[in-house]
Design a protein around this motif. Structure first.
Motif, PDB file in Angstrom:
ATOM      1  N   VAL A   1      10.369   6.654   4.577  1.00  0.00           N
ATOM      2  CA  VAL A   1       9.648   7.555   3.680  1.00  0.00           C
ATOM      3  C   VAL A   1       9.020   6.698   2.589  1.00  0.00           C
ATOM      4  O   VAL A   1       9.723   5.945   1.912  1.00  0.00           O
ATOM      5  N   ARG A   2       7.703   6.813   2.437  1.00  0.00           N
ATOM      6  CA  ARG A   2       7.000   5.986   1.460  1.00  0.00           C
ATOM      7  C   ARG A   2       5.951   6.811   0.710  1.00  0.00           C
ATOM      8  O   ARG A   2       5.401   7.774   1.222  1.00  0.00           O
ATOM      9  N   TRP A   3       5.652   6.368  -0.512  1.00  0.00           N
ATOM     10  CA  TRP A   3       4.578   6.948  -1.322  1.00  0.00           C
ATOM     11  C   TRP A   3       3.424   5.971  -1.328  1.00  0.00           C
ATOM     12  O   TRP A   3       3.620   4.761  -1.481  1.00  0.00           O
ATOM     13  N   ARG A   4       2.215   6.496  -1.188  1.00  0.00           N
ATOM     14  CA  ARG A   4       1.025   5.643  -1.219  1.00  0.00           C
ATOM     15  C   ARG A   4       0.807   5.133  -2.646  1.00  0.00           C
ATOM     16  O   ARG A   4       0.764   5.904  -3.589  1.00  0.00           O
ATOM     17  N   VAL A   5       0.631   3.844  -2.775  1.00  0.00           N
ATOM     18  CA  VAL A   5       0.371   3.237  -4.079  1.00  0.00           C
ATOM     19  C   VAL A   5      -0.918   3.804  -4.662  1.00  0.00           C
ATOM     20  O   VAL A   5      -0.996   4.062  -5.865  1.00  0.00           O
ATOM     21  N   SER A   6      -1.909   4.060  -3.821  1.00  0.00           N
ATOM     22  CA  SER A   6      -3.179   4.604  -4.316  1.00  0.00           C
ATOM     23  C   SER A   6      -2.979   5.980  -4.953  1.00  0.00           C
ATOM     24  O   SER A   6      -3.645   6.313  -5.935  1.00  0.00           O
ATOM     25  N   ASP A   7      -2.055   6.800  -4.420  1.00  0.00           N
ATOM     26  CA  ASP A   7      -1.760   8.103  -5.023  1.00  0.00           C
ATOM     27  C   ASP A   7      -1.112   7.932  -6.394  1.00  0.00           C
ATOM     28  O   ASP A   7      -1.443   8.644  -7.341  1.00  0.00           O
TER      29      ASP A   7
ATOM     30  N   LEU B   1       5.895   4.561 -12.518  1.00  0.00           N
ATOM     31  CA  LEU B   1       5.628   5.600 -13.512  1.00  0.00           C
ATOM     32  C   LEU B   1       6.625   5.557 -14.663  1.00  0.00           C
ATOM     33  O   LEU B   1       6.627   6.439 -15.510  1.00  0.00           O
ATOM     34  N   ASP B   2       7.489   4.540 -14.676  1.00  0.00           N
ATOM     35  CA  ASP B   2       8.518   4.368 -15.706  1.00  0.00           C
ATOM     36  C   ASP B   2       9.404   5.613 -15.799  1.00  0.00           C
ATOM     37  O   ASP B   2       9.646   6.142 -16.886  1.00  0.00           O
TER      38      ASP B   2
ATOM     39  N   ILE C   1       0.825  -1.206   0.000  1.00  0.00           N
ATOM     40  CA  ILE C   1       0.000   0.000   0.000  1.00  0.00           C
ATOM     41  C   ILE C   1       0.861   1.258   0.000  1.00  0.00           C
ATOM     42  O   ILE C   1       0.363   2.350  -0.261  1.00  0.00           O
ATOM     43  N   ALA C   2       2.161   1.087   0.282  1.00  0.00           N
ATOM     44  CA  ALA C   2       3.104   2.196   0.243  1.00  0.00           C
ATOM     45  C   ALA C   2       4.453   1.657  -0.214  1.00  0.00           C
ATOM     46  O   ALA C   2       4.819   0.527   0.124  1.00  0.00           O
TER      47      ALA C   2
ATOM     48  N   ALA D   1       4.178  18.277  -8.929  1.00  0.00           N
ATOM     49  CA  ALA D   1       3.427  17.537  -9.935  1.00  0.00           C
ATOM     50  C   ALA D   1       3.068  16.129  -9.469  1.00  0.00           C
ATOM     51  O   ALA D   1       2.140  15.520  -9.992  1.00  0.00           O
ATOM     52  N   LEU D   2       3.804  15.619  -8.500  1.00  0.00           N
ATOM     53  CA  LEU D   2       3.530  14.308  -7.915  1.00  0.00           C
ATOM     54  C   LEU D   2       3.337  14.492  -6.413  1.00  0.00           C
ATOM     55  O   LEU D   2       3.860  15.450  -5.833  1.00  0.00           O
ATOM     56  N   PRO D   3       2.616  13.572  -5.778  1.00  0.00           N
ATOM     57  CA  PRO D   3       2.331  13.727  -4.345  1.00  0.00           C
ATOM     58  C   PRO D   3       3.578  13.609  -3.488  1.00  0.00           C
ATOM     59  O   PRO D   3       4.548  12.943  -3.855  1.00  0.00           O
ATOM     60  N   LYS D   4       3.512  14.264  -2.343  1.00  0.00           N
ATOM     61  CA  LYS D   4       4.572  14.162  -1.339  1.00  0.00           C
ATOM     62  C   LYS D   4       4.464  12.795  -0.670  1.00  0.00           C
ATOM     63  O   LYS D   4       3.392  12.186  -0.635  1.00  0.00           O
ATOM     64  N   PRO D   5       5.562  12.317  -0.118  1.00  0.00           N
ATOM     65  CA  PRO D   5       5.523  11.030   0.575  1.00  0.00           C
ATOM     66  C   PRO D   5       4.918  11.162   1.968  1.00  0.00           C
ATOM     67  O   PRO D   5       4.700  12.266   2.471  1.00  0.00           O
ATOM     68  N   CYS D   6       4.664  10.026   2.570  1.00  0.00           N
ATOM     69  CA  CYS D   6       4.277   9.996   3.980  1.00  0.00           C
ATOM     70  C   CYS D   6       5.445   9.386   4.752  1.00  0.00           C
ATOM     71  O   CYS D   6       6.239   8.634   4.190  1.00  0.00           O
TER      72      CYS D   6
END
Length: 69
Positions: free
Chosen positions: A45-51, A19-20, A8-9, A34-39
């Motif tokens: 530090v991780r990016w949500r897969v849903s984002d 995103l290649d 999930i992250a 242009a892309l979401p910030k991580p949590c």
């Protein structure tokens, strides 16, 4: 038969691969808004897969201003 869970992250390198993009380009797009910030999960530090998926599906919010890289 094993059951695999979907993350999930993910780390920046995995998010960039989704995103290649090269990781450096991914970070430029994050820093530009242009892309979401991580949590942050503790020291991780991780990016949500849903984002990331929302971006791929065209459902993500657009940046409020134009930007150049």
């Amino acid at each position: 038969m094993g059951h695999q869970t979907q993350p999930i992250a993910v780390r920046d390198t995995t998010a960039a691969k989704m995103l290649d993009l090269p990781a450096t380009e991914f970070h430029k797009l994050v820093n530009a808004g242009a892309l979401p910030k991580p949590c942050n999960l503790g020291h991780h530090v991780r990016w949500r897969v849903s984002d990331i998926q929302a971006i791929l599906d065209g459902h993500a919010a657009r940046p409020s201003e134009d930007f150049e890289l």
